[in-house]
Motif scaffolding. Structure first.
Motif, PDB file in Angstrom:
ATOM      1  N   THR A 235     162.509  91.553  33.018  1.00 19.28           N
ATOM      2  CA  THR A 235     162.341  91.878  34.438  1.00 19.28           C
ATOM      3  C   THR A 235     161.360  91.265  35.147  1.00 19.28           C
ATOM      4  O   THR A 235     160.451  90.962  34.546  1.00 19.28           O
ATOM      5  CB  THR A 235     162.599  93.533  34.531  1.00 19.28           C
ATOM      6  N   GLY A 236     161.644  91.467  36.465  1.00 16.07           N
ATOM      7  CA  GLY A 236     160.260  91.074  37.188  1.00 16.07           C
ATOM      8  C   GLY A 236     159.154  91.962  37.076  1.00 16.07           C
ATOM      9  O   GLY A 236     157.994  91.365  37.202  1.00 16.07           O
ATOM     10  N   LEU A 237     159.215  92.981  36.802  1.00 13.99           N
ATOM     11  CA  LEU A 237     158.209  93.968  36.711  1.00 13.99           C
ATOM     12  C   LEU A 237     157.502  93.854  35.699  1.00 13.99           C
ATOM     13  O   LEU A 237     156.289  93.680  35.611  1.00 13.99           O
ATOM     14  CB  LEU A 237     158.711  95.426  37.064  1.00 13.99           C
ATOM     15  N   HIS A 238     158.094  93.360  34.490  1.00 14.36           N
ATOM     16  CA  HIS A 238     157.625  93.127  33.353  1.00 14.36           C
ATOM     17  C   HIS A 238     156.481  91.755  33.573  1.00 14.36           C
ATOM     18  O   HIS A 238     155.502  91.861  33.051  1.00 14.36           O
ATOM     19  CB  HIS A 238     158.239  92.814  32.103  1.00 14.36           C
ATOM     20  N   SER A 239     157.087  90.852  34.189  1.00 13.08           N
ATOM     21  CA  SER A 239     156.343  89.521  34.609  1.00 13.08           C
ATOM     22  C   SER A 239     155.121  90.004  35.448  1.00 13.08           C
ATOM     23  O   SER A 239     154.056  89.469  35.035  1.00 13.08           O
ATOM     24  CB  SER A 239     157.144  88.744  35.377  1.00 13.08           C
ATOM     25  N   ARG A 240     155.085  90.813  36.379  1.00  9.12           N
ATOM     26  CA  ARG A 240     154.152  91.125  37.354  1.00  9.12           C
ATOM     27  C   ARG A 240     153.049  92.111  36.468  1.00  9.12           C
ATOM     28  O   ARG A 240     151.892  91.946  36.674  1.00  9.12           O
ATOM     29  CB  ARG A 240     154.589  92.134  38.393  1.00  9.12           C
ATOM     30  N   LEU A 241     153.489  92.914  35.491  1.00 16.58           N
ATOM     31  CA  LEU A 241     152.371  93.789  34.788  1.00 16.58           C
ATOM     32  C   LEU A 241     151.782  92.466  33.804  1.00 16.58           C
ATOM     33  O   LEU A 241     150.622  93.110  33.580  1.00 16.58           O
ATOM     34  CB  LEU A 241     153.190  94.693  33.999  1.00 16.58           C
ATOM     35  N   ARG A 242     152.533  91.777  33.104  1.00 14.04           N
ATOM     36  CA  ARG A 242     151.804  90.597  32.296  1.00 14.04           C
ATOM     37  C   ARG A 242     150.657  90.131  33.310  1.00 14.04           C
ATOM     38  O   ARG A 242     149.318  89.680  32.659  1.00 14.04           O
ATOM     39  CB  ARG A 242     152.784  89.924  31.713  1.00 14.04           C
TER      40      ARG A 242
ATOM     41  N   LEU B 210     156.710 103.123  35.373  1.00 13.53           N
ATOM     42  CA  LEU B 210     157.053 102.671  36.557  1.00 13.53           C
ATOM     43  C   LEU B 210     158.581 102.894  36.989  1.00 13.53           C
ATOM     44  O   LEU B 210     159.009 103.287  37.885  1.00 13.53           O
ATOM     45  CB  LEU B 210     156.673 101.584  36.716  1.00 13.53           C
ATOM     46  N   ASP B 211     159.466 102.330  36.134  1.00  8.29           N
ATOM     47  CA  ASP B 211     160.985 102.304  36.322  1.00  8.29           C
ATOM     48  C   ASP B 211     161.818 102.958  35.329  1.00  8.29           C
ATOM     49  O   ASP B 211     163.052 102.537  35.369  1.00  8.29           O
ATOM     50  CB  ASP B 211     161.197 100.973  36.904  1.00  8.29           C
ATOM     51  N   GLY B 212     161.080 103.095  34.134  1.00  8.03           N
ATOM     52  CA  GLY B 212     162.103 103.609  32.840  1.00  8.03           C
ATOM     53  C   GLY B 212     162.580 102.515  32.025  1.00  8.03           C
ATOM     54  O   GLY B 212     163.377 102.917  31.037  1.00  8.03           O
ATOM     55  N   GLN B 213     162.461 101.253  32.537  1.00 11.95           N
ATOM     56  CA  GLN B 213     163.299 100.142  31.511  1.00 11.95           C
ATOM     57  C   GLN B 213     162.112  99.542  30.637  1.00 11.95           C
ATOM     58  O   GLN B 213     160.748  99.958  30.654  1.00 11.95           O
ATOM     59  CB  GLN B 213     163.623  99.183  32.593  1.00 11.95           C
ATOM     60  N   THR B 214     162.476  98.867  29.549  1.00 12.49           N
ATOM     61  CA  THR B 214     161.587  98.201  28.644  1.00 12.49           C
ATOM     62  C   THR B 214     162.050  96.783  28.681  1.00 12.49           C
ATOM     63  O   THR B 214     161.452  96.186  27.553  1.00 12.49           O
ATOM     64  CB  THR B 214     161.703  99.078  27.349  1.00 12.49           C
ATOM     65  N   SER B 215     162.698  96.130  29.389  1.00 12.63           N
ATOM     66  CA  SER B 215     163.319  94.699  29.243  1.00 12.63           C
ATOM     67  C   SER B 215     162.064  93.850  29.331  1.00 12.63           C
ATOM     68  O   SER B 215     161.367  93.797  30.773  1.00 12.63           O
ATOM     69  CB  SER B 215     164.415  94.634  30.190  1.00 12.63           C
TER      70      SER B 215
ATOM     71  N   ILE C  63     151.497  97.901  25.551  1.00 11.50           N
ATOM     72  CA  ILE C  63     150.822  98.282  26.640  1.00 11.50           C
ATOM     73  C   ILE C  63     151.801  98.060  27.784  1.00 11.50           C
ATOM     74  O   ILE C  63     151.950  98.818  28.783  1.00 11.50           O
ATOM     75  CB  ILE C  63     149.386  97.665  26.807  1.00 11.50           C
ATOM     76  N   VAL C  64     152.289  96.826  27.943  1.00 16.64           N
ATOM     77  CA  VAL C  64     153.022  96.395  29.022  1.00 16.64           C
ATOM     78  C   VAL C  64     154.303  97.151  29.281  1.00 16.64           C
ATOM     79  O   VAL C  64     154.767  97.813  30.298  1.00 16.64           O
ATOM     80  CB  VAL C  64     153.393  95.013  28.963  1.00 16.64           C
ATOM     81  N   THR C  65     154.986  97.446  28.218  1.00 17.35           N
ATOM     82  CA  THR C  65     156.155  98.045  28.141  1.00 17.35           C
ATOM     83  C   THR C  65     155.832  99.775  28.229  1.00 17.35           C
ATOM     84  O   THR C  65     156.708 100.146  29.061  1.00 17.35           O
ATOM     85  CB  THR C  65     156.710  98.337  26.454  1.00 17.35           C
TER      86      THR C  65
END
Length: 117
Positions: A75-82, A67-72, A59-61
């Motif tokens: 990233t900060g975005l991954h942290s915010r999404l979590r 949002l930004d095409g990444q899956t790492s 879900i987070v991926t």
């Protein structure tokens, strides 16, 4: 024993760096999965925790890719999404006991809910 590297280095000696942002993501998703299972009075086992963790990670991926095409996971975005996921799960609890279609619909709703507008 293996050394820990800087937090932005995901891998040390071809294995996950326990000090990395990626490791924090993995641990955080396992905690979220365990909390969701516990809240629903589901049996905690290595299998159920792994399956729910994988579902939450997907879900987070998916939200991150949109949002930004990444899956790492680092990233900060991954942290915010979590973080958004953590706030969303009590409002949209997983449909334990439901069929695959219900799970797919639920996952889509959660992706939409955690994506910032």
């Amino acid at each position: 024993m293996r050394p820990e590297a800087k937090t932005w280095e995901e891998v040390v000696e071809d294995r996950l760096n326990w000090n990395s942002y990626a490791a924090m993501a993995v641990c955080g998703l396992v905690v979220e999965a365990t909390d969701a299972l516990t809240a629903a009075n589901m049996v905690l086992s290595p299998e159920t925790i792994a399956a729910m963790s994988a579902t939450l990670a997907a879900i987070v991926t998916e939200a991150q890719k949109q949002l930004d095409g990444q899956t790492s996971t680092a990233t900060g975005l991954h942290s915010r999404l979590r973080g958004l996921l953590r706030s969303t799960l009590p409002l949209l609890p997983p449909p334990f006991g439901a069929g695959d279609g219900d799970w797919e619909q639920w996952a889509h709703q959660v992706v939409v809910a955690i994506r910032p507008a």
